[in-house]
Enzyme design. Structure first.
Site, PDB file in Angstrom:
ATOM      1  N   LYS A  19       0.803  -1.316   0.095  1.00  8.93           N
ATOM      2  CA  LYS A  19       0.073  -0.064   0.105  1.00  8.93           C
ATOM      3  C   LYS A  19       0.748   1.125  -0.092  1.00  8.93           C
ATOM      4  O   LYS A  19       1.683   1.262   0.809  1.00  8.93           O
ATOM      5  CB  LYS A  19      -1.109  -0.090   1.354  1.00  8.93           C
ATOM      6  N   CYS A  84      -4.296  -6.690 -17.249  1.00  9.67           N
ATOM      7  CA  CYS A  84      -2.963  -7.218 -16.476  1.00  9.67           C
ATOM      8  C   CYS A  84      -1.703  -7.388 -17.237  1.00  9.67           C
ATOM      9  O   CYS A  84      -0.571  -7.625 -16.624  1.00  9.67           O
ATOM     10  CB  CYS A  84      -3.300  -8.449 -15.754  1.00  9.67           C
ATOM     11  N   GLY A 121     -13.355  -3.727  -0.263  1.00  6.68           N
ATOM     12  CA  GLY A 121     -14.612  -4.638  -0.367  1.00  6.68           C
ATOM     13  C   GLY A 121     -15.204  -5.024  -1.610  1.00  6.68           C
ATOM     14  O   GLY A 121     -16.457  -5.687  -1.679  1.00  6.68           O
ATOM     15  N   ARG A 193     -10.780 -15.728   4.471  1.00  2.78           N
ATOM     16  CA  ARG A 193     -11.938 -15.391   3.997  1.00  2.78           C
ATOM     17  C   ARG A 193     -12.317 -15.912   2.772  1.00  2.78           C
ATOM     18  O   ARG A 193     -11.466 -15.765   1.701  1.00  2.78           O
ATOM     19  CB  ARG A 193     -12.115 -13.720   4.041  1.00  2.78           C
ATOM     20  N   CYS A 205      -4.542 -12.949  -5.473  1.00  2.00           N
ATOM     21  CA  CYS A 205      -3.369 -11.908  -5.316  1.00  2.00           C
ATOM     22  C   CYS A 205      -4.117 -10.747  -4.697  1.00  2.00           C
ATOM     23  O   CYS A 205      -5.396 -10.473  -5.077  1.00  2.00           O
ATOM     24  CB  CYS A 205      -3.061 -11.562  -6.902  1.00  2.00           C
TER      25      CYS A 205
END
Lengths: 389, 152
Positions: A19, A84, A121, A193, A205
């Site tokens: 990040k 990508c 999310g 999750r 990823c």
């Protein structure tokens, strides 16, 4: 593409992946500067063309990257997008400029920042006009369908898939550029999750930011720049995905197989000659399927290849030695370039803590760009790299 | 009197410039829900020039660039090639949903949402087409389209 004269990689650079508060242009600039310095280039005006791979950071991204380096105005800067595959495609374009003799030095940069703009999310799908997007498709779901079909046709289990993450994160344990790294167990991967069964969070990823850059040049320029460890570009191919609406085998990959076949033919090196590979491991199932599609093993033997240790240190071919997308995350414009950067460092023996031994002399990269209904992927870019000294 | 009419004219132009309502049915070219209540069906298109059958409707035939098509109703039942339940997906949608690839006897593959619980689907299940809500539109209204469910 048919290489008309030899092309070498003179310098590479990458940021850490994770990040970042710095936007794509800052990250791109950092990677570009590292690569140019690594190529013994110390001032603007030497590089003669630039290609910048980016997907969703907006218009004129390349010019934004280069303006603070004083390079706007000195050379054509062309922006490359193909989902990508963009980062690999940018390198392909730079290679094309040098091999055709248009220029003697070119630079390719791949850069992407998601975290400054993304809605948390949620995850990614293709263009809004696409029929599959309208019906709710997301890339995680497409790969989950491949995994479910593969498990239906073979004896592969969710545990087998999870082993890919375990292997790749272990490869990246001491790689300072990777952000998801270290020892993780199959249980921890499976218990993370649930995203789209069987794919759990750690099998996908991560959405990260980062940039990488590659300076390519002619043989003469390698001498002029004084590069001691040039890496040769033995092959560079780009394919667009075959389009049709008929049934297809989703445990194979038509565009990857076409691109690999062309690359092996053009480079004169077959899969058995490749020592390390960075491929499109955006999801665990992808890596297993690509062992088969790239010809590292027979169809249906992907899990065996993994379980036998053939895709890790000491095995037949180390796959994802940098840790792959499962360890770097996947800032889409950057990944294709980052794969090449890492392979160059491996060939040069510069990967302290995650080095493949003995030093690999042949590396291959593979990156796909998805998102068009009726194709397996919209684009696929592959490179073959060899020790050039 | 004249000024009143002028004002009215300007007001109706203003209304037209407001955003058009978003779609609520996807899509008349692809899917027929007969008004008489007979079963809905997907619409395939045959190129009149070369005979290639395609779905969805091509703007031009990808094989021969022909632009004339004949509509044929497609089989209502097919085989589920694979499916996946999605827990995290596109912004603006509700989850979970289940998606799948359905292979029709006409050698066409259809991507669609599946009606029913994710764990209930297995590769090669026989499925049939139905009408259902796939998402909500810009105005918050449901968009109806084709979906598939297990043949019982």
């Amino acid at each position: 593409m048919k290489l008309q004269r030899d092309v070498f990689i003179a310098g590479v650079g990458e940021t850490t992946f994770g990040k970042h508060k710095d936007d794509f242009d800052v990250l791109g600039r950092q990677a570009a500067l590292k690569a140019m310095k690594n190529a013994n280039i110390g001032k603007p005006g030497m590089v003669q063309s630039a290609y910048v791979g980016n997907v969703q950071n907006g218009i004129v991204t390349g010019q934004m990257v280069f303006k603070d380096l004083g390079m706007c105005g000195n050379l054509p800067i062309i922006n490359v997008e193909s989902a990508c595959s963009a980062g690999g495609m940018a390198v392909h374009c730079a290679v094309k400029d040098v091999t055709t003799g248009i220029v003697d030095i070119s630079i390719a940069v791949g850069t992407e920042n998601f975290s400054l703009t993304r809605q948390a999310g949620t995850t990614f799908s293709a263009a809004s006009g696409d029929i599959e997007t309208m019906h709710g498709v997301v890339f995680t779901g497409k790969y989950a369908m491949r995994a479910n079909r593969y498990m239906h046709e073979t004896e592969a289990t969710p545990e087998d898939l999870a082993m890919v993450t375990v292997k790749n994160r272990k490869h990246a344990k001491h790689n300072p550029h990777a952000c998801f790294r270290g020892d993780i167990t199959v249980e921890e991967v499976l218990n993370s999750r649930m995203i789209a069964p069987p794919l759990t969070l750690h099998q996908c990823c991560g959405i990260t930011d980062g940039a990488a850059a590659v300076v390519v040049c002619s043989k003469e320029m390698i001498k002029k720049l004084g590069i001691h460890k040039p890496v040769k570009v033995a092959g560079s191919v780009v394919f667009s995905g075959p389009y049709h609406n008929r049934p297809r085998d989703l445990t194979s990959d038509d565009i990857t197989e076409m691109a690999a076949e062309r690359l092996y033919e053009e480079s004169g090196i077959g899969p058995e000659g490749v020592k390390i590979i960075e491929l499109h491991d955006a999801f665990t199932i992808a890596e297993i399927l690509y062992y088969e599609c790239l010809g590292l093993c027979k169809k249906g033997d992907g899990v065996k290849f993994l379980r036998d240790g053939d895709s890790t240190h000491g095995g037949r071919c180390v796959v994802s030695p940098r840790g792959g997308m499962l360890s770097y995350g996947h800032p889409v414009g950057a990944s294709g370039t980052a794969q090449i950067v890492s392979c160059v460092k491996q060939i040069r023996g510069e990967c302290d803590g995650y080095q493949v031994e003995p030093l690999p002399a042949v590396a291959m990269t593979h990156v796909t760009g998805g998102g068009v209904a009726g194709t397996e992927h919209a684009a696929c870019t592959m490179h073959m790299l060899t020790r050039g000294w | 009197m004249g000024k009143e009419k002028e004002k009215e004219g300007k007001r109706s132009v203003k209304k037209e410039k407001q955003a058009e309502p978003d779609i609520t049915f996807y899509d008349r070219d692809l899917f027929e829900v007969p008004e008489n209540g007979s079963p809905p069906y997907l619409k395939g298109y045959i190129c009149k020039k070369c005979g290639q059958l395609d779905f969805p409707k091509p703007s031009m035939c990808p094989s021969c660039w022909g632009g004339d098509f004949e509509m044929v109703p497609l089989s209502r039942k097919g085989k589920l090639y694979s499916s996946a339940e999605i827990f995290i997906g596109q912004p603006g949608m509700n989850f979970p949903i289940t998606i799948g690839y359905i292979d029709l006897p006409e050698n066409l593959r259809i991507f669609a949402q599946l009606e029913g619980e994710g764990e209930g689907f297995t590769c090669d299940d026989e499925v049939e087409v139905m009408v259902g809500t796939i998402r909500t539109n810009r105005d918050g209204l449901p968009i109806t389209s084709y979906k598939f469910k297990k043949v019982r």
